[in-house]
Design a protein around this motif. Structure first.
Motif, PDB file in Angstrom:
ATOM      1  N   GLN A   1      98.850 -21.381  17.830  1.00 55.08           N
ATOM      2  CA  GLN A   1      98.324 -22.245  16.775  1.00 55.08           C
ATOM      3  C   GLN A   1      96.909 -21.819  16.397  1.00 55.08           C
ATOM      4  N   ASP A   2      96.095 -21.530  17.393  1.00 50.49           N
ATOM      5  CA  ASP A   2      94.731 -21.081  17.124  1.00 50.49           C
ATOM      6  C   ASP A   2      94.730 -19.737  16.397  1.00 50.49           C
ATOM      7  N   ALA A   3      95.611 -18.844  16.828  1.00 55.17           N
ATOM      8  CA  ALA A   3      95.674 -17.516  16.211  1.00 55.17           C
ATOM      9  C   ALA A   3      96.087 -17.610  14.748  1.00 55.17           C
ATOM     10  N   TYR A   4      97.077 -18.460  14.452  1.00 55.09           N
ATOM     11  CA  TYR A   4      97.513 -18.622  13.063  1.00 55.09           C
ATOM     12  C   TYR A   4      96.420 -19.262  12.210  1.00 55.09           C
ATOM     13  N   GLU A   5      95.775 -20.265  12.758  1.00 59.04           N
ATOM     14  CA  GLU A   5      94.710 -20.933  11.994  1.00 59.04           C
ATOM     15  C   GLU A   5      93.614 -19.941  11.623  1.00 59.04           C
ATOM     16  N   THR A   6      93.168 -19.181  12.596  1.00 59.84           N
ATOM     17  CA  THR A   6      92.114 -18.201  12.337  1.00 59.84           C
ATOM     18  C   THR A   6      92.577 -17.139  11.363  1.00 59.84           C
ATOM     19  N   CYS A   7      93.780 -16.625  11.584  1.00 62.96           N
ATOM     20  CA  CYS A   7      94.333 -15.564  10.743  1.00 62.96           C
ATOM     21  C   CYS A   7      94.424 -16.008   9.289  1.00 62.96           C
ATOM     22  N   ILE A   8      94.960 -17.200   9.062  1.00 60.82           N
ATOM     23  CA  ILE A   8      95.129 -17.695   7.694  1.00 60.82           C
ATOM     24  C   ILE A   8      93.775 -17.915   7.034  1.00 60.82           C
TER      25      ILE A   8
END
Length: 293
Positions: free
Chosen positions: A225-232
């Motif tokens: 979830q953290d990785a997707y949030e940052t990536c987006i």
């Protein structure tokens, strides 16, 4: 007419994504199964029409990227949304674990090879974004498996910063050359994912879709979830927006994706070729030849 209001799911860098606040389910966009099927067929017809127009215009292509956690519904969404589109006008590529040849190149190399041609819709089932998602959750992949120069992996924060920058540059370059990019994150809840994984185990005909590794990856749910949030947040731009699509209801998800693709195609300055009266008259003469054969 159903009001899809897709702008609420769009991220173009103007507002930050707070993934914990992003919905995984919304009110139904369809009244019943028959209504859902009718909307889906209509959308398929529109996508086919606009793809044909894009092909005839032959100046633009479209790249669609689908990212999600396991069991969110990428395969089914691609299948249902593009059913009815001329298969000659779409290219689907599913990115698996990098091969030895791919590991001997930079992380974007294998994606460049699969980009769509002008007039085509390219569909990436997973993509270059895996290189700032999976490898961020499992950095040992970078340090042990990807054959990168040792100095690069000494500072992983810097490495990911540079990868986000490279992705933004790539998508900007594509847009400038007539290839806009639409990116979908199919946002499924942890509970719904669990239900779907269990269903795969219980249904013998779906066992082939189940991988033991999917269960292990659930231990890293918060990290993803953290990785997707940052990536987006790092890669959402006006020219290459992200759409964070609620994925707990597969039918809603497919209808939203279909609507967004249609709307984005309509934004392109594409039109059918102007009729050529001289050629039209010449072709008319061939009718008699065909009839005489």
């Amino acid at each position: 007419m159903t009001d899809f209001n897709t702008e609420r799911f769009r991220y173009d860098g103007e507002k930050p994504l707070k993934i914990k606040k992003a919905p995984t389910k919304v009110d139904d966009l369809y009244e019943d199964d028959a209504h859902y099927e009718a909307i889906l067929r209509q959308q398929a017809s529109e996508i086919d029409k606009w793809q044909e127009r894009m092909f005839a215009h032959n100046r633009y292509g479209l790249l669609t990227v689908f990212q999600a956690l396991d069991a969110a519904g990428k395969d089914g969404t691609i299948q249902h949304v593009f059913t009815g589109t001329n298969p000659a006008g779409v290219r689907v590529y599913s990115f698996k674990r990098p091969t030895d040849q791919e590991l001997d190149h930079d992380f974007l190399w294998r994606s460049w090879r699969e980009l769509p041609e002008r007039g085509m819709i390219g569909i990436f089932n997973r993509s270059y974004y895996e290189e700032v998602l999976v490898v961020k959750v499992h950095p040992e992949i970078l340090t042990q498996s990807q054959r990168l120069p040792e100095k690069i992996t000494e500072d992983l924060d810097k490495l990911f910063k540079h990868r986000y920058e490279a992705i933004r540059d790539m998508e900007t370059f594509l847009h400038r050359n007539g290839f806009p990019t639409i990116k979908f994150y199919l946002h499924v809840s942890k509970k719904e994912q669990a239900d779907r994984l269990i269903a795969r185990i219980e249904d013998i005909e779906k066992n082939w879709k189940f991988e033991e590794g999917d269960v292990k990856e659930r231990d890293f749910w918060d990290d993803y979830q953290d990785a997707y949030e940052t990536c987006i947040n790092e890669t959402a731009t006006d020219k290459a927006p992200w759409y964070v699509i609620p994925a707990d209801d597969k039918k809603n998800m497919r209808l939203l994706v279909g609507r967004i693709i249609i709307d984005e195609l309509k934004k392109l300055p594409i039109e059918n070729p102007e009729p050529d009266e001289k050629r039209f008259k010449e072709l008319q003469k061939l009718i008699a030849v065909i009839k005489a054969q």
